[in-house]
Enzyme design. Sequence first.
Site, mmCIF file in Angstrom:
data_model
loop_
_atom_site.group_PDB
_atom_site.id
_atom_site.type_symbol
_atom_site.label_atom_id
_atom_site.label_comp_id
_atom_site.label_asym_id
_atom_site.label_seq_id
_atom_site.Cartn_x
_atom_site.Cartn_y
_atom_site.Cartn_z
ATOM 1 N N GLY A 16 43.277 48.693 38.660
ATOM 2 C CA GLY A 16 42.518 48.016 38.215
ATOM 3 C C GLY A 16 41.086 47.856 39.107
ATOM 4 O O GLY A 16 41.025 48.426 40.253
ATOM 5 N N GLY A 18 37.436 45.416 39.842
ATOM 6 C CA GLY A 18 36.627 44.248 39.537
ATOM 7 C C GLY A 18 35.094 44.161 40.070
ATOM 8 O O GLY A 18 34.773 45.214 40.414
ATOM 9 N N MET A 20 34.156 43.234 42.839
ATOM 10 C CA MET A 20 34.214 43.269 44.210
ATOM 11 C C MET A 20 35.128 44.415 44.972
ATOM 12 O O MET A 20 34.848 45.069 46.018
ATOM 13 C CB MET A 20 34.603 41.949 45.198
ATOM 14 C CG MET A 20 34.600 42.074 46.302
ATOM 15 S SD MET A 20 34.690 40.321 47.136
ATOM 16 C CE MET A 20 36.545 40.002 46.843
ATOM 17 N N VAL A 23 41.748 48.496 42.942
ATOM 18 C CA VAL A 23 43.138 48.244 43.432
ATOM 19 C C VAL A 23 43.804 49.354 42.944
ATOM 20 O O VAL A 23 43.773 49.865 41.944
ATOM 21 C CB VAL A 23 43.947 47.064 42.694
ATOM 22 C CG1 VAL A 23 45.254 46.956 43.052
ATOM 23 C CG2 VAL A 23 42.999 45.735 42.946
ATOM 24 N N LYS A 38 44.071 46.983 47.907
ATOM 25 C CA LYS A 38 42.790 46.633 47.356
ATOM 26 C C LYS A 38 41.582 46.990 48.338
ATOM 27 O O LYS A 38 41.866 46.596 49.762
ATOM 28 C CB LYS A 38 42.521 45.073 47.149
ATOM 29 C CG LYS A 38 41.284 44.527 46.589
ATOM 30 C CD LYS A 38 41.245 43.118 46.071
ATOM 31 C CE LYS A 38 40.182 42.743 45.365
ATOM 32 N NZ LYS A 38 40.155 41.408 45.087
ATOM 33 N N ASP A 132 39.152 31.076 38.963
ATOM 34 C CA ASP A 132 39.110 32.139 38.124
ATOM 35 C C ASP A 132 40.401 32.633 37.507
ATOM 36 O O ASP A 132 40.951 33.700 37.436
ATOM 37 C CB ASP A 132 38.447 33.554 38.718
ATOM 38 C CG ASP A 132 38.201 34.520 37.748
ATOM 39 O OD1 ASP A 132 37.765 34.120 36.640
ATOM 40 O OD2 ASP A 132 38.006 35.660 38.088
#
Length: 541
Positions: A16, A18, A20, A23, A38, A132
């Site tokens: 995945g 995001g 920032m 992963v 990450k 979040d």
Amino acid sequence: MSNRKIGPFELGEKLGAGGMGIVYRAVYTKTGIPCAIKVLAPDVNDSTAVQQRFEREIAILKKLQHPHIVRYYGGGKVGNQRFYAMELVPGGSLESYLKAKRKLPWEEALEFARQIAEALEHAHNAGVIHRDLKPANLLMTPDRQLKLTDFGIARDTTATALTAAGKTVGTYAYMAPEQIRGKPPVDRRTDLYALGCVLFEMLTGETPFEGDNPGDVLVKHLQEEPLRVTSFAPDCPIWLEDLVFRLLEKDPENRPYDALAVQVALEEVRQKVAQQASLVGNTLAGNATKTQGAGAAADVRAALGKKKKRKKREQAPFYEQLWFLVLCLVLLAGTAYGVYWWRNREAYLFARAEALMSTENEANWLSARDYYLKPLLAKYPRGEFASKAQEYLERIEITFLERQARSRAMRNIEPKSPAEAVYMEADRYERFGDRITALHKYESLIDIFKNETGDNRLFVQMARQRVAKMRAEGLDKRDVVQIVEDALKRADELEASGQASKRIEARNLWNSIVELYADNQELAAHVETAQERLRRKPGGK
């Protein structure tokens, strides 16, 4: 990517990404243990602010050790690349699970909510607000244990803040009103609002507020109420629906106190459902009359057994036969249960409404109206609690009717009816302090509109309540002239104070005198004085 290494970890497929970081699935080469890595995304790797956030996320994960929070294994920097290793959760996310299932049985949703609340309790006790919370940030093990992840925008209340004041952060579909505004308090209750959004989505298959664009959704978070959960999931227990509404309160003060309180509430839902099932089961089984019924049936069989010695042509009448007597017993039991259910259903609806109406939270009043009072009156219009239910409905109508009338007056919108116009005029005199004129206006309203229906009837009822309250408190011994003179004196004192807020209060008093008494010849001089004060420049002589 399969042969790429970072430190002692060999990276595999990307899991995945995001704003920032990215992963990857990875393996710790020294032991062969699988994990997740990450790393900072290449396009933000040189940003000092992003690096600080990444380090903060690591610091947060280090101090969070909980079964429902992804475990931190360690991290570091290789060359210019920052990374950290964490627990690999192979079952996907709650988001993907919901996409496959669309919505969940309430029992499963409740269990997931409990796990999330446990994770939040641990984080909040450590001073961490996630900010979040959403299905994509809830990973799932094969045995359906949720693990909270992605603390990238979490706030550590024990550390120096990195987020600029007033900046909105989070995912719009799950953001609390205070989070959208970017104003405090953004605290543990902000996460609870997001939990309410997630729980709503698990139960209904939709987020609480849908829109054509993010802006529409954010406005709905701020201004609109969510739809009923039971309109999507009729089998959802009303106690669970009530909890969802409490979590989604606009005002943080009206939400549950903390994540532990949510866990307690969820357990209470389980208990109440179990108690209800037990009550219904016992009632249907007829425990109170089962022995008696069995004894009666035995007596019937014994009596009829003797009749078997008769000749066949001397068969007993049908009303003495076993099938008929058993049928009578069943009908009698069914009637008794029907009466019991009818009376206790009404009592149940009223008890739920009464509990909600006893609170100061007007959102609870609306729930009482829609879910209990109206259904009660529809099903039991002449029932034991009908009159009291009608009183509660009238109280709700009056409260919101008065609020709407005040809102129209504040925005200089024309009243919707003559009765509203008279009521709001009386209300303004009362708020000014002229209870004598206010009382006269209220009594005139009652006399003029006493035979009206609809909203006019409600304004009459409101006027009667105000008259009774004013008489109980005692009327002002001053006459109207003295009341206005005292108001002028008070306004001069406020103006002389030199404080901006008090000067505004003074001008409001002068405006009220001009508007309320312009047609009163007896007070012409006082009105002229107020007009002269208003013509002066603020602070002038």
